[in-house]
Structure formats: structure tokens, C-alpha cells
Design a protein around this motif. Structure first.
Motif, PDB file in Angstrom:
ATOM      1  N   LEU A  88       0.820  -1.217   0.000  1.00  0.00           N
ATOM      2  CA  LEU A  88       0.000   0.000   0.000  1.00  0.00           C
ATOM      3  C   LEU A  88       0.850   1.261   0.000  1.00  0.00           C
ATOM      4  CD1 LEU A  88      -3.233   0.558   2.022  1.00  0.00           C
ATOM      5  CD2 LEU A  88      -1.479   2.317   2.027  1.00  0.00           C
ATOM      6  N   THR A 141     -12.431  -2.923   8.868  1.00  0.00           N
ATOM      7  CA  THR A 141     -12.477  -3.162   7.427  1.00  0.00           C
ATOM      8  C   THR A 141     -13.427  -4.289   7.044  1.00  0.00           C
ATOM      9  OG1 THR A 141     -10.246  -2.310   7.035  1.00  0.00           O
ATOM     10  CG2 THR A 141     -11.110  -3.881   5.417  1.00  0.00           C
ATOM     11  N   ARG A 170     -10.933  -4.218  -0.025  1.00  0.00           N
ATOM     12  CA  ARG A 170     -10.133  -4.303   1.209  1.00  0.00           C
ATOM     13  C   ARG A 170      -9.026  -3.260   1.209  1.00  0.00           C
ATOM     14  NH1 ARG A 170     -10.668 -10.490   0.915  1.00  0.00           N
ATOM     15  NH2 ARG A 170     -12.145 -10.944   2.615  1.00  0.00           N
ATOM     16  N   HIS A 171      -8.334  -3.129   0.085  1.00  0.00           N
ATOM     17  CA  HIS A 171      -7.274  -2.121   0.007  1.00  0.00           C
ATOM     18  C   HIS A 171      -7.851  -0.708   0.106  1.00  0.00           C
ATOM     19  CE1 HIS A 171      -3.970  -4.829  -0.642  1.00  0.00           C
ATOM     20  NE2 HIS A 171      -4.526  -5.369  -1.720  1.00  0.00           N
ATOM     21  N   HIS A 182     -10.504   0.282   1.741  1.00  0.00           N
ATOM     22  CA  HIS A 182     -10.800   0.551   3.148  1.00  0.00           C
ATOM     23  C   HIS A 182      -9.524   0.863   3.926  1.00  0.00           C
ATOM     24  CE1 HIS A 182     -14.852  -0.946   2.381  1.00  0.00           C
ATOM     25  NE2 HIS A 182     -15.183  -0.540   3.582  1.00  0.00           N
ATOM     26  N   ARG A 183      -8.467   0.132   3.647  1.00  0.00           N
ATOM     27  CA  ARG A 183      -7.201   0.367   4.362  1.00  0.00           C
ATOM     28  C   ARG A 183      -6.628   1.744   4.048  1.00  0.00           C
ATOM     29  NH1 ARG A 183      -5.863  -5.648   2.641  1.00  0.00           N
ATOM     30  NH2 ARG A 183      -6.739  -6.740   4.443  1.00  0.00           N
ATOM     31  N   LYS A 209      -6.167   4.764   6.740  1.00  0.00           N
ATOM     32  CA  LYS A 209      -4.880   5.470   6.866  1.00  0.00           C
ATOM     33  C   LYS A 209      -5.106   6.972   6.812  1.00  0.00           C
ATOM     34  CE  LYS A 209      -0.287   6.002   4.787  1.00  0.00           C
ATOM     35  NZ  LYS A 209       0.722   5.443   3.876  1.00  0.00           N
TER      36      LYS A 209
END
Length: 223
Positions: free
Chosen positions: A110, A141, A165-166, A168-169, A173
Motif C-alpha cells: 500500500l 475493514t 479491502r485495500h 478501506h485500508r 490510513k
């Protein structure tokens, strides 16, 4: 003075519904909608049956990032000078979208995808400035994704689930970095309760919002 307010968040969090409710409730707002409304030609060329394949496989990170932010710049210029433009996905949401897609497309960590996209933009600050509000079903998440899938009434799988998923991450952040003026989170909030929280957030940041019309509708979205 605030020229732009953006409503941001993952799929099925109520962005478009809240944008329309605000715009319909006060003439001081102008619903500028999503970026593809203002730059239809390139989006029209890639939309359709192969859209998901283009998004996650065929397109390059450079191409997708350019399309997202070129549309954003065109959208900003469409704001009437005497009104506050409401953005369905603002600068930070477009950044999160590009970073999450880059992570999936190029199999990057990420942080590496974040650095890559920012290098293409040449800035880490929204242009033009905006008041960003994040709508998120949950700060967890997997719980947030589960809620979103239930709202859509169909399961997510494969590359699209990985992308979510990415996404949401990246958004979490950004929450930790404090980029959002307000985070409205909670799976028990209905449309009206969410709308009240959005209005309260705007008022707290100096954007006066009179009582508004509430209604529900859905329209198109990015992957």
C-alpha cells in the motif's frame, strides 16, 4: 470561505444519496456529482461490458490516475461562483481509489502504491481545497465490507473484493492522518440520521445548512 464540500467513502455508504439530499435542500449548494459526468468522452470509451477488466487489468496506473484527476479539475471549474460545489467523491477519495487500484493492479504494498500515485499528481494536497467528509459503515475493514455487501445484496469476490479491502485500508490510513473534516461511521445510522450528522458536521465547520429535503436514490459509481 468553503467553495467545495466532498462526500467520500466506499461503495454503498450513501455518498450519492447524501449529495442529492443536500443539493435539493438548499439552493446555496450545487450538486457537481462524480468526475465522469464532467469528462464523459474517455469514460464512455472504457465503460460497458469490459469496464472491470479495463479498470483492473488493461489500463495503466498513469492512465487511470490522469482520467480521475483530469475529470476532477474539469468538475471544479463547473462550480457556479456564488454556490458551494458538492462533490460525489472528492480529491482524497480519488486518491484512495487510485492507490487501491494500483495496489491490486501492480501487486504493490500500500505505501509503495501511495508514493507512486502521489508522484504522478505532484502534490499531496487537494486542488482546489475542499471540506472532505467520510462516510464509513464501520471503522473495522471486514465489518464495513460485510455491511456494504449486504446493502448491495450480492457477494463480492476475486479482484473486486481485494480492491475493496485495500480501499478501506487506504481510507483508514487517511483517517489516522486526520485529512477528513468529519468521519460519519456506524452501521445503525439510517439515511436520515446520517444526513443529520453530515449537516451538523458542515455547520461545525462554518457551512450553514438550512433544514433539507430527505430522499433516497442510487446512481452509478466507480468500481
Amino acid at each position: 470561505m468553503t467553495d467545495f464540500v466532498s462526500l467520500n467513502g466506499p461503495d454503498n455508504c450513501g455518498k450519492s444519496t447524501q449529495v442529492r439530499a443536500l443539493a435539493n435542500g438548499w439552493e446555496g449548494f450545487c450538486d457537481l456529482g462524480p468526475v465522469h459526468r464532467h469528462d464523459p468522452a474517455p469514460w464512455g470509451r472504457v465503460s460497458g461490458k469490459g469496464y472491470s477488466t479495463w479498470w483492473f487489468t488493461t489500463s495503466t496506473t498513469e492512465e487511470l490516475t490522469h482520467m480521475l484527476f483530469s475529470g476532477h479539475e474539469t468538475r471544479a471549474r463547473a462550480r457556479p461562483p456564488d454556490r458551494i460545489g458538492i462533490l460525489d467523491r472528492g480529491w482524497y477519495m480519488l486518491l484512495a481509489t487510485a492507490v487501491a487500484t494500483c495496489t491490486v493492479k501492480e501487486s504493490l504494498p500500500l505505501d509503495a502504491a501511495w508514493t507512486r500515485v502521489l508522484s504522478l499528481l505532484g502534490t499531496g494536497e487537494p486542488r482546489p481545497p475542499e471540506l472532505p467528509i467520510l462516510l464509513l459503515p464501520s471503522l473495522d475493514t471486514e465489518r464495513s465490507i460485510a455491511i456494504a455487501q449486504r446493502r448491495e445484496e450480492r457477494p463480492w469476490s476475486g479482484v473486486y473484493l481485494d480492491y475493496q479491502r485495500h480501499l478501506h485500508r487506504v481510507l483508514l490510513k487517511m483517517v489516522r492522518q486526520g485529512v477528513f473534516a468529519e468521519v460519519v461511521s456506524g452501521q445503525t445510522h439510517g439515511i436520515d440520521a446520517t444526513h443529520d450528522l453530515v449537516r451538523q458536521a458542515l455547520i461545525a465547520h462554518g457551512v450553514g445548512v438550512p433544514p433539507t429535503i430527505r430522499h433516497s436514490a442510487k446512481n452509478g459509481r466507480f468500481p
